[in-house]
Enzyme design. Structure first.
Site, PDB file in Angstrom:
ATOM      1  N   GLU A   1       0.666  -1.162   0.045  1.00 21.54           N
ATOM      2  CA  GLU A   1      -0.066  -0.003  -0.209  1.00 21.54           C
ATOM      3  C   GLU A   1       0.717   1.256  -0.055  1.00 21.54           C
ATOM      4  OE1 GLU A   1      -3.039  -0.332  -0.387  1.00 21.54           O
ATOM      5  OE2 GLU A   1      -3.888  -2.315   0.310  1.00 21.54           O
TER       6      GLU A   1
ATOM      7  N   LYS B   1      -2.737   9.967   1.241  1.00 29.35           N
ATOM      8  CA  LYS B   1      -3.957   9.544   1.576  1.00 29.35           C
ATOM      9  C   LYS B   1      -4.772  10.796   1.967  1.00 29.35           C
ATOM     10  CE  LYS B   1      -6.997   6.474   2.924  1.00 29.35           C
ATOM     11  NZ  LYS B   1      -7.553   5.062   3.059  1.00 29.35           N
TER      12      LYS B   1
ATOM     13  N   GLU C   1     -15.641   9.409  -2.139  1.00 27.30           N
ATOM     14  CA  GLU C   1     -15.295   8.476  -3.508  1.00 27.30           C
ATOM     15  C   GLU C   1     -16.339   8.907  -4.585  1.00 27.30           C
ATOM     16  OE1 GLU C   1     -13.556   4.952  -2.757  1.00 27.30           O
ATOM     17  OE2 GLU C   1     -14.119   4.112  -4.687  1.00 27.30           O
TER      18      GLU C   1
HETATM   19  P1  NAD Z   1      -5.625  -7.430  10.528  1.00 28.85           P
HETATM   20  O1  NAD Z   1      -6.219  -6.345  11.195  1.00 28.85           O
HETATM   21  O2  NAD Z   1      -6.171  -8.665  10.309  1.00 28.85           O
HETATM   22  O3  NAD Z   1      -3.979  -7.233  11.033  1.00 28.85           O
HETATM   23  C1  NAD Z   1      -3.339  -8.255  10.655  1.00 28.85           C
HETATM   24  C2  NAD Z   1      -2.772  -9.448  11.815  1.00 28.85           C
HETATM   25  O4  NAD Z   1      -1.739  -8.599  12.479  1.00 28.85           O
HETATM   26  C3  NAD Z   1      -3.704  -9.726  12.860  1.00 28.85           C
HETATM   27  O5  NAD Z   1      -3.494 -11.019  13.142  1.00 28.85           O
HETATM   28  C4  NAD Z   1      -3.440  -8.891  13.834  1.00 28.85           C
HETATM   29  O6  NAD Z   1      -4.145  -9.322  15.235  1.00 28.85           O
HETATM   30  C5  NAD Z   1      -2.200  -8.781  13.941  1.00 28.85           C
HETATM   31  N1  NAD Z   1      -1.344  -7.702  14.468  1.00 28.85           N
HETATM   32  C6  NAD Z   1      -1.895  -6.324  14.541  1.00 28.85           C
HETATM   33  N2  NAD Z   1      -0.873  -5.545  15.033  1.00 28.85           N
HETATM   34  C7  NAD Z   1       0.086  -6.009  15.228  1.00 28.85           C
HETATM   35  C8  NAD Z   1       1.443  -5.903  15.965  1.00 28.85           C
HETATM   36  N3  NAD Z   1       1.871  -4.593  16.132  1.00 28.85           N
HETATM   37  N4  NAD Z   1       2.011  -6.847  16.189  1.00 28.85           N
HETATM   38  C9  NAD Z   1       1.869  -8.278  15.944  1.00 28.85           C
HETATM   39  N5  NAD Z   1       0.697  -8.432  15.386  1.00 28.85           N
HETATM   40  C10 NAD Z   1      -0.244  -7.641  15.211  1.00 28.85           C
HETATM   41  O7  NAD Z   1      -5.169  -6.823   8.931  1.00 28.85           O
HETATM   42  P2  NAD Z   1      -4.603  -5.502   8.390  1.00 28.85           P
HETATM   43  O8  NAD Z   1      -4.026  -5.723   7.117  1.00 28.85           O
HETATM   44  O9  NAD Z   1      -4.256  -4.550   9.475  1.00 28.85           O
HETATM   45  O10 NAD Z   1      -6.211  -4.685   7.924  1.00 28.85           O
HETATM   46  C11 NAD Z   1      -7.012  -5.500   6.953  1.00 28.85           C
HETATM   47  C12 NAD Z   1      -8.490  -4.933   7.057  1.00 28.85           C
HETATM   48  O11 NAD Z   1      -8.161  -3.479   6.433  1.00 28.85           O
HETATM   49  C13 NAD Z   1      -9.307  -5.482   6.115  1.00 28.85           C
HETATM   50  O12 NAD Z   1     -10.638  -6.145   6.841  1.00 28.85           O
HETATM   51  C14 NAD Z   1      -9.791  -4.432   5.032  1.00 28.85           C
HETATM   52  O13 NAD Z   1     -10.917  -4.643   4.811  1.00 28.85           O
HETATM   53  C15 NAD Z   1      -9.445  -3.306   5.847  1.00 28.85           C
HETATM   54  N6  NAD Z   1      -9.042  -2.176   5.029  1.00 28.85           N
HETATM   55  C16 NAD Z   1      -9.650  -1.147   5.236  1.00 28.85           C
HETATM   56  C17 NAD Z   1      -9.299   0.213   4.703  1.00 28.85           C
HETATM   57  C18 NAD Z   1     -10.245   1.393   4.946  1.00 28.85           C
HETATM   58  O14 NAD Z   1      -9.957   2.412   4.065  1.00 28.85           O
HETATM   59  N7  NAD Z   1     -11.252   1.704   5.820  1.00 28.85           N
HETATM   60  C19 NAD Z   1      -8.360   0.277   3.562  1.00 28.85           C
HETATM   61  C20 NAD Z   1      -7.621  -1.039   3.352  1.00 28.85           C
HETATM   62  C21 NAD Z   1      -7.949  -2.177   4.232  1.00 28.85           C
HETATM   63  N1  GLY Z   2      -8.397   2.130   0.894  1.00 27.94           N
HETATM   64  C1  GLY Z   2      -9.238   3.043  -0.023  1.00 27.94           C
HETATM   65  C2  GLY Z   2      -9.798   4.205   0.454  1.00 27.94           C
HETATM   66  O1  GLY Z   2      -9.674   4.602   1.628  1.00 27.94           O
HETATM   67  O2  GLY Z   2     -10.512   4.693  -0.233  1.00 27.94           O
END
Ligand code: NAD
Ligand code: GLY
Length: 361
Positions: A181, A223, A233
């Site tokens: 990202e 961002k 959007e």
């Molecule tokens: P996640 O929240 O599942 O975290 C990934 C893993 O890392 C999990 O097991 C978590 O418990 C662990 N973790 C978190 N912090 C940690 C740390 N400091 N040390 C060790 N382990 C840690 O996944 P993610 O990639 O953070 O987020 C994915 C989610 O974000 C999806 O649901 C996606 O749809 C969403 N998302 C939202 C937006 C938005 O604009 N709102 C943008 C992109 C993704």
């Molecule tokens: N991650 C895409 C958005 O925030 O629009």
């Protein structure tokens, strides 16, 4: 402390980025009254809950630990947040704090949008992906069995607090998924940042704290500017989905088991670059350079062999960016200059999929 602002009139908010930001005291400044519900998960709580709690002494702080994982990003788990808020008698002036990755952040944001028609919330993201993307911009949601992030709201936090040091405990694959990202911002709108990443990727992958802080800052700057210009959007915010249409199809085709979201986006960005070159927009040498950069981050650059052309095509036709039957894609006119367009010959997409994906059903 490095501070940025997301400029959205009366809903503007700061993003704080620093080593040790969790214990720096800024959190308390954004808690409006005496009640807090701190929501985290069972993985993050043992690591960072105590240090955050020290900022909140003297307040009514209730803590809820959610189960860890995307499969728990559901309405049922969301309800457990409301149960806790009601059981502990939280009023309209309460503040929800999300301590965790994007799953926790998206759920807590949506809970805050709904509880008593909207209460304050603060994002304390702990994955790289959450720090550079999901915690900023106010997209909140839970999944529905029929689709990811299908139930949600645009709802902005009051502050985002990013502690670079928490990334030291993040597993390598999760870290690399966040780097996808980061690279995305260079490709969509910031060629200087792209060149900076080419020069600093090894230090970034080694989690050098200064390089990490700079990469997070520049990602959040990009961002914040995109969100300030198009919060809901209607137009250019869709650029943030570079690689996502291909990526979502790959994630769905593989049943969300083979690739992390950021890994699928990495593959999708290479596919978008390839198609942009097929259309004569991007130089082939730039596609090669993009593939090299993504590969250096330990990210995949091609779909897994199990993803067939026909399945990928079918899944892409269900994408949210299909308008009046035309699939809009984020493509590149140059590195750092992406556009959202449906103005490409349909054969270009078929040719690309035939080249990148496996034949068959
Ligand atoms: P996640 O929240 O599942 O975290 C990934 C893993 O890392 C999990 O097991 C978590 O418990 C662990 N973790 C978190 N912090 C940690 C740390 N400091 N040390 C060790 N382990 C840690 O996944 P993610 O990639 O953070 O987020 C994915 C989610 O974000 C999806 O649901 C996606 O749809 C969403 N998302 C939202 C937006 C938005 O604009 N709102 C943008 C992109 C993704
Ligand atoms: N991650 C895409 C958005 O925030 O629009």
């Amino acid at each position: 402390m490095r501070t940025l602002q997301v400029s959205l009139a009366d809903r503007s908010y700061p993003i704080y980025i620093d080593r040790g930001a969790l214990s720096a005291g800024v959190l308390r400044q954004h808690v409006r009254a005496s009640q807090v519900l701190l929501v985290t998960n069972e993985t993050v709580a043992p690591l960072y809950l105590d240090v955050l709690m020290k900022n909140l002494e003297g307040l009514q702080v209730d803590v809820l630990q959610l189960p860890d994982g995307e499969k728990f990003k559901t309405l049922a788990v969301l309800e457990s947040i409301f149960d806790q808020l009601l059981e502990k008698k939280h009023s309209r002036t309460t503040t929800l704090i999300a301590l965790g990755g994007g799953v926790v952040g998206d759920m807590v944001g949506f809970a805050a949008a709904c509880y008593q028609r909207g209460v304050d919330f603060i994002q304390v993201p702990t994955t790289l992906l959450a720090q550079v993307d999901s915690s900023v911009g106010g997209k909140t949601a839970v999944n529905h069995p029929r689709g990811k992030n299908m139930i949600g709201a645009f709802y902005q936090p009051k502050a985002v607090i990013i502690d670079v040091d928490v990334l030291s405990s993040l597993p390598s694959r999760e870290f690399a998924a966040g780097v996808a990202e980061v690279i995305k911002y260079g490709l969509i709108r910031d060629v200087d940042f792209y060149h900076w990443l080419q020069a600093n990727l090894d230090a970034l992958m080694a989690r050098d704290p200064d390089v990490l802080a700079e990469a997070i800052l520049r990602s959040c700057q990009n961002k914040a500017e995109v969100v300030a210009a198009d919060e809901t959007e209607q137009g250019n915010r869709a650029l943030l989905n570079l690689g996502h249409t291909f990526g979502h199809a790959i994630e769905t085709a593989t049943g969300y088991t083979e690739l992390l979201h950021g890994e699928a986006v990495a593959v999708g960005m290479v596919m978008a670059a390839e198609m942009s070159a097929d259309l004569g927009w991007l130089a082939r040498k730039d596609v090669d350079a993009i593939r090299t950069l993504i590969g250096r981050a330990g990210l995949p650059v091609a779909p897994p062999p199990s993803v067939s052309v026909s399945r990928c095509r079918e899944l892409m036709s269900l994408d949210k960016k299909v308008h009046d039957g035309a699939l809009r894609l984020v493509l590149m006119r140059a590195i750092g200059e992406s556009i959202v367009t449906a103005d490409y010959p349909p054969e270009a997409l078929n040719t690309l999929l035939a080249r990148c994906c496996a034949a068959g059903e």
